[in-house]
Design a protein around this motif. Structure first.
Motif, PDB file in Angstrom:
ATOM      1  N   GLN A   1      -0.532  -5.556  -0.383  1.00  0.00           N
ATOM      2  CA  GLN A   1      -0.873  -5.422  -1.748  1.00  0.00           C
ATOM      3  C   GLN A   1       0.310  -4.809  -2.630  1.00  0.00           C
ATOM      4  OE1 GLN A   1      -3.565  -5.772  -3.175  1.00  0.00           O
ATOM      5  NE2 GLN A   1      -4.820  -6.390  -1.724  1.00  0.00           N
TER       6      GLN A   1
ATOM      7  N   ARG B   1       3.635  -9.140  -9.442  1.00  0.00           N
ATOM      8  CA  ARG B   1       3.158  -9.437 -10.910  1.00  0.00           C
ATOM      9  C   ARG B   1       4.000  -8.493 -11.686  1.00  0.00           C
ATOM     10  NH1 ARG B   1      -2.666  -8.717  -8.824  1.00  0.00           N
ATOM     11  NH2 ARG B   1      -2.049  -6.881  -7.814  1.00  0.00           N
TER      12      ARG B   1
ATOM     13  N   ALA C   1      -5.508  -3.741  -6.435  1.00  0.00           N
ATOM     14  CA  ALA C   1      -6.298  -4.304  -5.184  1.00  0.00           C
ATOM     15  C   ALA C   1      -7.656  -4.937  -5.546  1.00  0.00           C
ATOM     16  CB  ALA C   1      -6.266  -3.146  -4.478  1.00  0.00           C
ATOM     17  N   VAL C   2      -8.143  -4.767  -6.691  1.00  0.00           N
ATOM     18  CA  VAL C   2      -9.457  -5.275  -6.960  1.00  0.00           C
ATOM     19  C   VAL C   2      -9.073  -6.703  -7.891  1.00  0.00           C
ATOM     20  CG1 VAL C   2     -11.510  -5.282  -8.543  1.00  0.00           C
ATOM     21  CG2 VAL C   2     -10.498  -3.114  -7.246  1.00  0.00           C
TER      22      VAL C   2
ATOM     23  N   SER D   1     -13.179  -9.991 -12.408  1.00  0.00           N
ATOM     24  CA  SER D   1     -12.055  -9.522 -11.497  1.00  0.00           C
ATOM     25  C   SER D   1     -11.770 -10.748 -10.429  1.00  0.00           C
ATOM     26  CB  SER D   1     -11.973  -8.065 -10.804  1.00  0.00           C
ATOM     27  OG  SER D   1     -12.746  -8.234  -9.867  1.00  0.00           O
TER      28      SER D   1
ATOM     29  N   LEU E   1     -18.403 -11.394  -0.592  1.00  0.00           N
ATOM     30  CA  LEU E   1     -19.616 -10.954  -1.572  1.00  0.00           C
ATOM     31  C   LEU E   1     -20.383 -12.326  -1.700  1.00  0.00           C
ATOM     32  CD1 LEU E   1     -17.663  -9.048  -4.186  1.00  0.00           C
ATOM     33  CD2 LEU E   1     -19.518  -8.311  -2.709  1.00  0.00           C
TER      34      LEU E   1
ATOM     35  N   GLY F   1      -0.091   3.229  -5.305  1.00  0.00           N
ATOM     36  CA  GLY F   1      -0.289   2.020  -6.032  1.00  0.00           C
ATOM     37  C   GLY F   1      -1.522   2.100  -7.067  1.00  0.00           C
ATOM     38  N   ASP F   2      -1.523   1.310  -7.916  1.00  0.00           N
ATOM     39  CA  ASP F   2      -2.465   1.110  -8.864  1.00  0.00           C
ATOM     40  C   ASP F   2      -3.679   0.569  -8.105  1.00  0.00           C
ATOM     41  OD1 ASP F   2      -4.067   1.039 -11.001  1.00  0.00           O
ATOM     42  OD2 ASP F   2      -2.685   0.206 -12.363  1.00  0.00           O
TER      43      ASP F   2
ATOM     44  N   ARG G   1     -20.230  -5.656   6.528  1.00  0.00           N
ATOM     45  CA  ARG G   1     -19.218  -5.627   7.672  1.00  0.00           C
ATOM     46  C   ARG G   1     -19.464  -6.237   9.107  1.00  0.00           C
ATOM     47  NH1 ARG G   1     -19.809  -1.009   6.107  1.00  0.00           N
ATOM     48  NH2 ARG G   1     -19.781  -0.090   8.181  1.00  0.00           N
TER      49      ARG G   1
ATOM     50  N   PHE H   1      -7.336  -0.830   3.217  1.00  0.00           N
ATOM     51  CA  PHE H   1      -6.529  -2.394   3.156  1.00  0.00           C
ATOM     52  C   PHE H   1      -6.795  -2.842   1.626  1.00  0.00           C
ATOM     53  CE2 PHE H   1      -5.586  -2.458   7.704  1.00  0.00           C
ATOM     54  CZ  PHE H   1      -4.357  -2.932   7.362  1.00  0.00           C
ATOM     55  N   ARG H   2      -7.949  -2.509   1.085  1.00  0.00           N
ATOM     56  CA  ARG H   2      -8.560  -2.949  -0.310  1.00  0.00           C
ATOM     57  C   ARG H   2      -8.337  -2.101  -1.157  1.00  0.00           C
ATOM     58  NH1 ARG H   2     -13.200  -6.966   0.075  1.00  0.00           N
ATOM     59  NH2 ARG H   2     -14.155  -6.860   1.968  1.00  0.00           N
ATOM     60  N   ARG H   3      -7.777  -0.805  -0.832  1.00  0.00           N
ATOM     61  CA  ARG H   3      -7.540   0.242  -1.907  1.00  0.00           C
ATOM     62  C   ARG H   3      -8.956   0.567  -2.387  1.00  0.00           C
ATOM     63  NH1 ARG H   3      -2.092  -0.938  -5.271  1.00  0.00           N
ATOM     64  NH2 ARG H   3      -0.753  -1.001  -3.200  1.00  0.00           N
TER      65      ARG H   3
ATOM     66  N   ILE I   1     -15.651  -0.175  -5.448  1.00  0.00           N
ATOM     67  CA  ILE I   1     -15.102  -1.041  -6.233  1.00  0.00           C
ATOM     68  C   ILE I   1     -14.688  -2.491  -5.827  1.00  0.00           C
ATOM     69  CG2 ILE I   1     -13.722   0.628  -7.874  1.00  0.00           C
ATOM     70  CD1 ILE I   1     -11.359  -0.229  -6.403  1.00  0.00           C
ATOM     71  N   VAL I   2     -14.954  -2.748  -4.580  1.00  0.00           N
ATOM     72  CA  VAL I   2     -14.774  -4.012  -3.779  1.00  0.00           C
ATOM     73  C   VAL I   2     -16.106  -4.849  -4.035  1.00  0.00           C
ATOM     74  CG1 VAL I   2     -14.374  -5.165  -1.709  1.00  0.00           C
ATOM     75  CG2 VAL I   2     -12.984  -3.299  -2.647  1.00  0.00           C
TER      76      VAL I   2
ATOM     77  N   ASP J   1       1.688  -6.414  -6.140  1.00  0.00           N
ATOM     78  CA  ASP J   1       2.039  -5.538  -7.361  1.00  0.00           C
ATOM     79  C   ASP J   1       3.336  -5.869  -7.686  1.00  0.00           C
ATOM     80  OD1 ASP J   1      -0.281  -4.446  -6.964  1.00  0.00           O
ATOM     81  OD2 ASP J   1       0.522  -2.381  -5.959  1.00  0.00           O
TER      82      ASP J   1
ATOM     83  N   ASN K   1     -12.499  -8.946   6.638  1.00  0.00           N
ATOM     84  CA  ASN K   1     -13.010  -7.528   7.154  1.00  0.00           C
ATOM     85  C   ASN K   1     -14.490  -7.465   6.988  1.00  0.00           C
ATOM     86  OD1 ASN K   1     -10.261  -7.075   7.260  1.00  0.00           O
ATOM     87  ND2 ASN K   1     -10.493  -4.895   6.726  1.00  0.00           N
TER      88      ASN K   1
ATOM     89  N   GLU L   1       4.161  -3.377   2.051  1.00  0.00           N
ATOM     90  CA  GLU L   1       2.929  -3.527   2.408  1.00  0.00           C
ATOM     91  C   GLU L   1       2.270  -4.732   1.604  1.00  0.00           C
ATOM     92  OE1 GLU L   1      -1.344  -3.168   1.763  1.00  0.00           O
ATOM     93  OE2 GLU L   1      -0.022  -2.268   0.252  1.00  0.00           O
TER      94      GLU L   1
ATOM     95  N   ASP M   1     -11.140  -0.797   6.433  1.00  0.00           N
ATOM     96  CA  ASP M   1     -11.191  -2.048   5.471  1.00  0.00           C
ATOM     97  C   ASP M   1     -10.949  -1.401   3.877  1.00  0.00           C
ATOM     98  OD1 ASP M   1     -12.327  -4.297   4.160  1.00  0.00           O
ATOM     99  OD2 ASP M   1     -14.167  -3.511   3.968  1.00  0.00           O
TER     100      ASP M   1
ATOM    101  N   ASP N   1     -15.607 -12.780  -2.903  1.00  0.00           N
ATOM    102  CA  ASP N   1     -14.054 -11.989  -2.721  1.00  0.00           C
ATOM    103  C   ASP N   1     -13.737 -12.512  -1.666  1.00  0.00           C
ATOM    104  OD1 ASP N   1     -15.810 -10.744  -1.000  1.00  0.00           O
ATOM    105  OD2 ASP N   1     -14.913  -8.858  -1.348  1.00  0.00           O
TER     106      ASP N   1
ATOM    107  N   ARG O   1     -16.737  -6.587 -11.654  1.00  0.00           N
ATOM    108  CA  ARG O   1     -16.274  -7.060 -10.381  1.00  0.00           C
ATOM    109  C   ARG O   1     -16.227  -8.508 -10.330  1.00  0.00           C
ATOM    110  NH1 ARG O   1     -12.916  -7.408  -7.175  1.00  0.00           N
ATOM    111  NH2 ARG O   1     -13.395  -7.174  -4.830  1.00  0.00           N
TER     112      ARG O   1
END
Lengths: 541, 316
Positions: free
Chosen positions: A414, A421, B36-37, A144, A47, B31-32, A218, B277-279, B80-81, A418, A43, A412, B274, A53, A141
């Protein structure tokens, strides 16, 4: 000799030939340039501050274009799986006295794009960015995005300017694979950009074969060759590459067909015919990816019976699934493809055999009146998921034909991650018997250990199904302690053999990472890897 | 008039607060955000550490209040992304959406008013049937589908217009020259179809209604020329059409997610897509708040303009 004859004399002819050779060389040189435009599936431009990412697409473009790692994957061959080769480290070895200590000898004379030197201090700076939350360069970040790939890391210390020592938490022969995912950014440039990684991302400095010259969030990233790259064989031949995020597959296809880009990642299967008939090429190759069902093995699951697992594997018409994918897939008869050094010698072959599947189910006590009933968690889309709805529905029909009734819970992407996990015992999954998530099989830990080690059952890890087998645990431990590459390969092959013989997953296909490109694009070698090199690519005028 | 405007401005405060609470609650219900991160198989230890680093370990009401406090000072936080400041990212995207939405509204309004007017004046005739048909088609056709069809015809087959993007160098240095405008044509036409359909139908119905009113018959009886009658009708149609157009512009500013995605147009819709989708919670909250404020402000402007155009409304 008359003037006319002089004109056609030997010197003249030699001159003409010389001119032809020179102009030929020039013409070749002209071809070996160009501006390549790539439509990415992400999308946004991944990074550019070091740790990318957008998963492995981010590593591929632009992560490993701008940066190098200490150890790289060998991306030069399309015929064999990519092995590890020296990168910013010239060599590495594990201590015989204490196998948790690894000494890495760094390559001398390597410069970052800003001209500063790559050395042990730069390595410490970059590791602190990920593991030392007191360091000013620490980035939550980046943590993560990266740290889960380095479960073995404990510490790093400088021995001298060109030698460093890593310590792992326990004996772990996979450390060289794990360190591949750390990309090294310039400490000097970080200082120059106000010690702000967000600003660094706008004008990053790595040691990689490409330099970033423009970044528009983007919209696009432009990169030009780093002519001073330490590995002359990786100096790019193109003049420029532009990366354009195009998340919508039809937009990517239209951009290619209308000549706005020269190359697109992951064209949708239904567009392949059109793309080929319009004179474009589809390049593909098998790579470390598996599309499978990860089975829940908690108490009461029908998958606890090996006969049911084998029957499901035998019921699937993989050829049909590949056809559904427009031919762009490879039938999976294991977690890694046949021919892979880790494949081993399993005796069970998950080929289509409806009769054998029915027989196994009958032996297990199931019949038409009493079918196996399972509920699977699937997504409608997602990274690496290919065509999840269509493929799952196809498999549902295959399984129904042998007496396995499948109910789907579509969530969905994501949300599916979840649930994955959360693990097979979590009330969140509402009694589901498995999950459909495609996996990478690029390194041993990602391929086997994270799913099979009993101590990595959820929530400690992603052993979703709570699989536990002491014999497998022993094999896994032995592999993790195999520092000799041949011994490691042999031990991984034993794991895979047991994995297939015990039918631990329901395997369907391996993706072949199709990418469509203009016929002007030359020299691309699609390695059997998630990462690819654009260095040898040229663009005809 | 001033007190009317002030009153309307004050109304926007509870609306904005309501929107922020609603969005915040909805996002957290899905969701949390930290999941997503982090990478799919991040350890529980990493997840806990990151929750602390990002402030997601605090109770939800406190998280909301902290965000609101900063937002009131113009600090919408960081994505946060990608860690970019939300406000700066929004300010880059908003002009791109404005260009697209305004052009689409202009096309939609011009065509819709013309078609609706013709249909209203010539009711029951062929031109009415054609205009009404086009209006219904405009409202019914999914615009992302139409976008793809237009791309296939004009970009892929005829190669007359580009398929995606905002210009040769992206959105930087946008200029009103053909090099850039040709990137605007297909998305603007695609986006204009719905407002065009709605305005066509609204104008047709309003014109038809007004033509049947007694004052029009009186005007005709007085012997006014046809074009003079039309002028009176247009003046009476204007407030309704203006209200609809304002609403449509509001929808286009906030609702062009699909079209912006199909055409890779780097506006707020693409940004929102965007972020969803990435929360990306800070980005989502900032974008939705801004888009809802657009809507509120547009409604306010429309109300004021309507009041100026139609004195009856001022009296009421």
């Amino acid at each position: 000799m008359s003037p006319r004859n002089k004109l056609l004399g030997p010197r003249f002819v030699t001159g003409i030939f010389a001119l032809m050779i020179v102009s030929g060389a020039l013409a070749h040189d002209a071809r070996a340039q160009g501006h390549l435009r790539i439509g990415m599936t992400a999308n946004d431009v991944p990074l550019t501050w070091g740790q990318p990412d957008n998963g492995f697409e981010g590593y591929r473009t632009p992560g490993l274009m701008i940066y190098d790692s200490l150890i790289n994957f060998d991306l030069t061959s399309a015929d064999k799986p990519s092995g590890l080769i020296p990168g910013l480290a010239e060599s590495w070895e594990v201590s015989k006295a204490d196998p948790t200590k690894w000494t890495f000898k760094l390559r001398r004379g390597v410069k970052f794009h800003d001209g500063s030197e790559f050395n042990a201090d730069a390595v410490i700076f970059n590791m602190d960015r990920l593991f030392n939350d007191k360091a000013p360069q620490y980035s939550a970040r980046m943590v993560s995005l990266t740290n889960f790939r380095l479960p073995a890391y404990k510490s790093v210390k400088k021995v001298d300017d060109y030698t460093i020592e890593f310590e792992t938490k326990s004996t772990d022969a996979f450390w060289p694979y794990q360190i591949c995912y750390v990309l090294f950014a310039s400490p000097k440039q970080w200082e120059a950009t106000g010690k702000d990684w967000t600003k660094f991302a706008e004008s990053p400095s790595g040691t990689g074969p490409w330099k970033l010259t423009a970044l528009k969030a983007r919209e696009l990233a432009e990169l030009v060759p780093n002519k001073d790259h330490w590995d002359k064989s990786r100096v790019p031949k193109l003049d420029k590459v532009t990366l354009i995020p195009m998340p919508d597959p039809s937009a990517r296809t239209a951009a290619l067909l209308s000549g706005q880009v020269d190359w697109i990642e992951a064209p949708s299967p239904d567009a392949m015919k059109r793309i080929k008939s319009s004179g474009f090429e589809i390049v593909s190759n098998i790579y470390p990816h598996i599309w499978s069902w990860h089975l829940n093995r908690v108490e009461g699951s029908p998958w606890n019976d090996i006969r049911v697992r084998k029957a499901a594997n035998l019921a699937i018409d993989r050829k049909g699934v590949v056809e559904l994918l427009g031919g762009y897939g490879v039938e999976a008869i294991g977690h890694v493809p046949k021919g892979d050094p880790w494949f081993g010698t399993p005796s069970f072959v998950p080929k289509t055999d409806v009769g054998a599947a029915k027989k196994l189910l009958a032996e297990a006590g199931y019949s038409e009146q009493k079918p196996v009933k399972v509920k699977m968690l699937i997504s409608a889309s997602g990274s690496g998921q290919m065509l999840p709805l269509q493929m799952n529905e196809y498999i549902q029909q295959n399984l129904k034909a042998v007496g396995i009734e499948v109910e789907f819970e579509v969530v969905e992407w994501q949300a599916l991650l979840d649930l994955w996990r959360a693990g097979g015992k979590s009330p969140q999954i509402k009694g589901a018997h498995g999950v459909n998530i495609s996996y990478n099989t690029q390194d041993p830990y990602s391929t086997f250990h994270r799913f099979l080690r009993s101590d990595l059952a959820a929530p400690a890890g992603v052993n979703f199904g709570y699989y536990s087998d002491p014999e497998m645990d022993k094999l896994l431990q032995a592999a993790q302690a195999s520092f000799d590459p041949k011994e490691l390969e042999a031990n991984l092959a034993k794991i895979h053999t047991k994995m297939v013989d015990d039918a631990l997953f329901v395997w369907v296909v391996h993706d072949v990472a199709p990418r469509a490109m203009s016929k002007k694009v030359k020299g691309f070698v699609q390695s059997r890897n998630w990462f690819q090199s654009l260095s040898p690519v040229t663009l005809d005028k | 008039m001033l007190s009317y405007i002030l009153r309307r401005v004050l109304y926007t405060v509870p609306i904005a607060l309501g929107v922020t609470i609603f969005v915040f609650a909805l996002i957290h219900l899905s969701g949390d955000p930290i999941n997503a991160v982090v990478a799919p198989d991040a350890t529980a230890e990493t997840v806990a550490k990151l929750k602390k680093d990002y402030g997601f370990d605090k109770p939800l009401p406190l998280q909301y209040l902290l965000w609101l406090g900063k937002a009131l000072h113009g600090d919408f936080g960081y994505s946060i992304v990608n860690s970019r400041p939300v406000l700066a990212t929004l300010l880059l995207a908003v002009p791109n959406t404005l260009i697209l939405a305004c052009c689409a509204t202009l096309i939609g309004f011009t065509l819709g008013a013309l078609l609706g007017g013709l249909a209203g004046f010539y009711q029951g005739r062929l031109v009415d049937k054609l205009a009404t048909g086009l209006g219904i088609a405009g409202v019914s056709v999914p615009h992302y589908w139409l976008g793809m069809v237009l791309v296939i015809v004009f970009a892929v087959e005829l190669q007359l217009l580009p398929a995606t993007g905002m210009g040769p160098g992206g959105s930087s240095g946008w200029e009103w020259d053909w090099l850039h405008i040709k990137h605007l044509v297909l998305p603007a036409v695609t986006l204009s179809v719905i407002p065009c359909g709605i305005i066509t139908r609204t104008v047709r119905a309003t014109v038809a209604e007004i033509l049947n009113q007694e004052f029009v018959q009186a005007l005709r009886a007085k012997g006014l020329l046809h074009r003079q009658v039309i002028r009176h009708v247009v003046k009476n149609v204007a407030p309704t059409v203006l209200a609809v157009m304002g609403l449509q512009l509001g929808y286009l500013l906030g609702g062009s997610i699909l079209v912006e995605t199909v055409f890779n147009w780097p506006g707020t819709g693409f940004l929102l897509n965007d972020a969803i989708f990435r929360r990306d919670i800070p980005m989502l909250q900032g974008t939705i708040l801004l888009l809802s404020m657009f809507f509120v402000v547009l409604n306010l402007i429309v109300d004021i303009v309507q009041t100026m155009v139609d004195p009856r409304m001022r009296r009421s």
